[in-house]
Design a protein around this motif. Structure first.
Motif, PDB file in Angstrom:
ATOM      1  N   VAL A 141     -17.744   9.557 -12.660  1.00 48.14           N
ATOM      2  CA  VAL A 141     -18.244   8.826 -13.834  1.00 48.14           C
ATOM      3  C   VAL A 141     -17.773   9.511 -15.117  1.00 48.14           C
ATOM      4  O   VAL A 141     -17.283   8.856 -16.043  1.00 48.14           O
ATOM      5  N   LEU A 142     -17.861  10.831 -15.146  1.00 42.36           N
ATOM      6  CA  LEU A 142     -17.422  11.554 -16.348  1.00 42.36           C
ATOM      7  C   LEU A 142     -15.915  11.365 -16.585  1.00 42.36           C
ATOM      8  O   LEU A 142     -15.482  11.089 -17.710  1.00 42.36           O
ATOM      9  N   ALA A 143     -15.129  11.470 -15.515  1.00 41.50           N
ATOM     10  CA  ALA A 143     -13.673  11.310 -15.660  1.00 41.50           C
ATOM     11  C   ALA A 143     -13.343   9.924 -16.202  1.00 41.50           C
ATOM     12  O   ALA A 143     -12.482   9.759 -17.072  1.00 41.50           O
ATOM     13  N   LEU A 146      -9.566  12.199  -9.115  1.00 46.83           N
ATOM     14  CA  LEU A 146     -10.139  11.913 -10.445  1.00 46.83           C
ATOM     15  C   LEU A 146      -9.055  11.522 -11.446  1.00 46.83           C
ATOM     16  O   LEU A 146      -9.242  10.600 -12.244  1.00 46.83           O
ATOM     17  N   SER A 147      -7.914  12.209 -11.398  1.00 45.49           N
ATOM     18  CA  SER A 147      -6.903  11.844 -12.404  1.00 45.49           C
ATOM     19  C   SER A 147      -6.332  10.465 -12.110  1.00 45.49           C
ATOM     20  O   SER A 147      -5.985   9.724 -13.040  1.00 45.49           O
ATOM     21  N   ASN A 148      -6.266  10.066 -10.842  1.00 52.01           N
ATOM     22  CA  ASN A 148      -5.818   8.699 -10.546  1.00 52.01           C
ATOM     23  C   ASN A 148      -6.861   7.653 -10.938  1.00 52.01           C
ATOM     24  O   ASN A 148      -6.523   6.548 -11.358  1.00 52.01           O
ATOM     25  N   PHE A 177      -9.738   3.206  -4.097  1.00 57.62           N
ATOM     26  CA  PHE A 177      -8.359   3.254  -3.595  1.00 57.62           C
ATOM     27  C   PHE A 177      -8.210   2.751  -2.164  1.00 57.62           C
ATOM     28  O   PHE A 177      -7.099   2.523  -1.707  1.00 57.62           O
ATOM     29  N   CYS A 178      -9.325   2.566  -1.449  1.00 56.91           N
ATOM     30  CA  CYS A 178      -9.189   2.340   0.004  1.00 56.91           C
ATOM     31  C   CYS A 178      -8.429   1.066   0.357  1.00 56.91           C
ATOM     32  O   CYS A 178      -7.771   1.012   1.393  1.00 56.91           O
ATOM     33  N   GLU A 179      -8.471   0.051  -0.491  1.00 54.34           N
ATOM     34  CA  GLU A 179      -7.718  -1.172  -0.186  1.00 54.34           C
ATOM     35  C   GLU A 179      -6.233  -1.014  -0.516  1.00 54.34           C
ATOM     36  O   GLU A 179      -5.440  -1.879  -0.194  1.00 54.34           O
ATOM     37  N   LYS A 183       0.860  -1.178   0.000  1.00 51.54           N
ATOM     38  CA  LYS A 183       0.000   0.000   0.000  1.00 51.54           C
ATOM     39  C   LYS A 183       0.899   1.230   0.000  1.00 51.54           C
ATOM     40  O   LYS A 183       2.045   1.162   0.437  1.00 51.54           O
ATOM     41  N   ASP A 184       0.376   2.357  -0.468  1.00 53.56           N
ATOM     42  CA  ASP A 184       1.142   3.605  -0.400  1.00 53.56           C
ATOM     43  C   ASP A 184       0.173   4.766  -0.201  1.00 53.56           C
ATOM     44  O   ASP A 184      -1.017   4.553   0.079  1.00 53.56           O
ATOM     45  N   ALA A 185       0.658   5.975  -0.366  1.00 55.43           N
ATOM     46  CA  ALA A 185      -0.175   7.141  -0.057  1.00 55.43           C
ATOM     47  C   ALA A 185      -1.291   7.359  -1.079  1.00 55.43           C
ATOM     48  O   ALA A 185      -2.337   7.933  -0.753  1.00 55.43           O
ATOM     49  N   VAL A 186      -1.082   6.913  -2.334  1.00 54.61           N
ATOM     50  CA  VAL A 186      -2.066   7.219  -3.380  1.00 54.61           C
ATOM     51  C   VAL A 186      -2.774   5.987  -3.952  1.00 54.61           C
ATOM     52  O   VAL A 186      -3.750   6.117  -4.689  1.00 54.61           O
ATOM     53  N   GLY A 187      -2.269   4.792  -3.631  1.00 57.27           N
ATOM     54  CA  GLY A 187      -2.892   3.585  -4.173  1.00 57.27           C
ATOM     55  C   GLY A 187      -2.399   3.256  -5.577  1.00 57.27           C
ATOM     56  O   GLY A 187      -3.182   2.860  -6.454  1.00 57.27           O
TER      57      GLY A 187
END
Ligand code: PBG
Length: 327
Positions: free
Chosen positions: A174-176, A146-148, A123-125, A87-91
């Protein structure tokens, strides 16, 4: 007594089992059920989740056992959750070519092409802090997340996902995701949005299963307040406008009114998520001999269907499909 009250006798249509089935309004079918699957890094893993009897974490080398059991039951769709090695800070595992979900997708597509593969997009896991996105100033930053999300869905699609299911409740997700998929040659892949997702205590057992409990605070700044229904309709309106193909309500049992309300507002197919706590309550009471597991599970699923759910994601999927064969 008013004599007309006995001219209308609803019991007439309940006298005989054939007749009862003839006039039955709602029917469950395995085609409308989706089975969640937890994929764990490492080898030779088949860990039963203590708070979810009958549900396991699987390493890729043993995932075939579960895939076969699912197909054998008659279920054809799965939703995948991953427990990554790091795991890390951003997933970042979520957009790694060799991430846990990507490995699972490659394995399942190659060996079980008849399974339909939906990925939970979150991302939570995958984050050390257990929140569903990038943290800035102590809260999840919507637009950085959103960008991730765009990177994650592109990677899932390349690895073989058939459908993407964003569960993080970020505005504009959803749009992203739609734009990211369309820009990379995946305009044909549908999005099943966790449209109306509440900050619910019924997710408790899942957070053991997916090792995804938030390490500080809670999810109330992104998941909805269980007291709200107007806001649920607004979320549904926005997701539909952003290009969602299927709208999901989650959890299911305490929110049947919203399954119905969203069904009436939208012409899209409606899904609901019969979440971990709803599953575990039935399992636990049944283990104590306090209720009949099969009957209460099928009754709950029927209630979701009757409320308006076309699709039900449920940990009972495999068992329900078996039970329905005997009905
Ligand atoms: C988030 C996610 C959760 C569930 C599905 N996707 C957990 C959460 O929001 O905390 C819960 C499912 C369940 O309880 O069965 N990736």
């Amino acid at each position: 007594m008013d004599k007309y009250s006995l001219i209308q006798r609803p019991r007439r249509l309940r006298r005989n089992p054939i007749l009862r089935r003839l006039v039955q309004e709602t029917r469950l079918h395995p085609d409308g059920l989706i089975m969640p699957v937890f994929v764990h890094h490492g080898q030779n893993i088949r860990n039963e989740i203590p708070s979810m009897p009958g549900i396991f974490q699987w390493s890729i080398d043993r995932l075939g056992e579960e895939a076969e059991a699912i197909l054998e039951s008659g279920i054809r769709s799965v939703i995948l959750f991953g427990l990554p090695e790091k795991k890390d800070a951003v997933g970042a595992d979520t957009w790694n070519k060799n991430g846990i979900i990507q490995q699972a997708l490659h394995f399942l597509k190659k060996n079980y092409p008849e399974l339909y593969l939906i990925t939970d997009v979150c991302f939570c896991e995958y984050t050390e802090h257990g929140h569903c996105g990038v943290i800035r100033d102590g809260d999840v930053d919507n637009d950085m997340t959103l960008s991730n999300l765009a990177k994650q869905v592109k990677s899932h699609a390349e690895a073989g996902a058939d459908m993407l299911a964003p569960s993080g409740m970020m505005d504009g997700a959803v749009l992203a995701i739609r734009e990211a998929l369309d820009a990379t040659g995946f305009s044909h892949l549908p999005i099943m949005s966790y449209t109306v997702k509440f900050a619910s205590a019924f997710y408790g057992p899942f957070r053991d299963a997916a090792d995804s409990a938030p390490q500080f605070g809670d999810r109330q700044s992104y998941q909805m307040n269980p007291a709200n229904s107007q806001e649920a309709l607004r979320e549904a309106f926005l997701d539909e406008k952003e290009g969602a193909d299927i709208l999901m309500i989650k959890p299911a049992l305490a929110y049947l009114d919203l399954i119905r309300a969203v069904k009436e507002q939208s012409t899209l197919p409606i899904a609901c998520y019969n979440v971990s706590g709803e599953y575990s309550m039935i399992k636990a009471a049944a283990q104590k001999g306090w209720i009949d597991e099969k009957k209460t599970a099928l009754e709950s699923l029927t209630g979701m269907k009757r409320a308006g759910a076309d699709i039900i994601i449920t940990y009972f999927a495999k068992e329900a499909a078996q039970w329905l064969k005997g009905v």
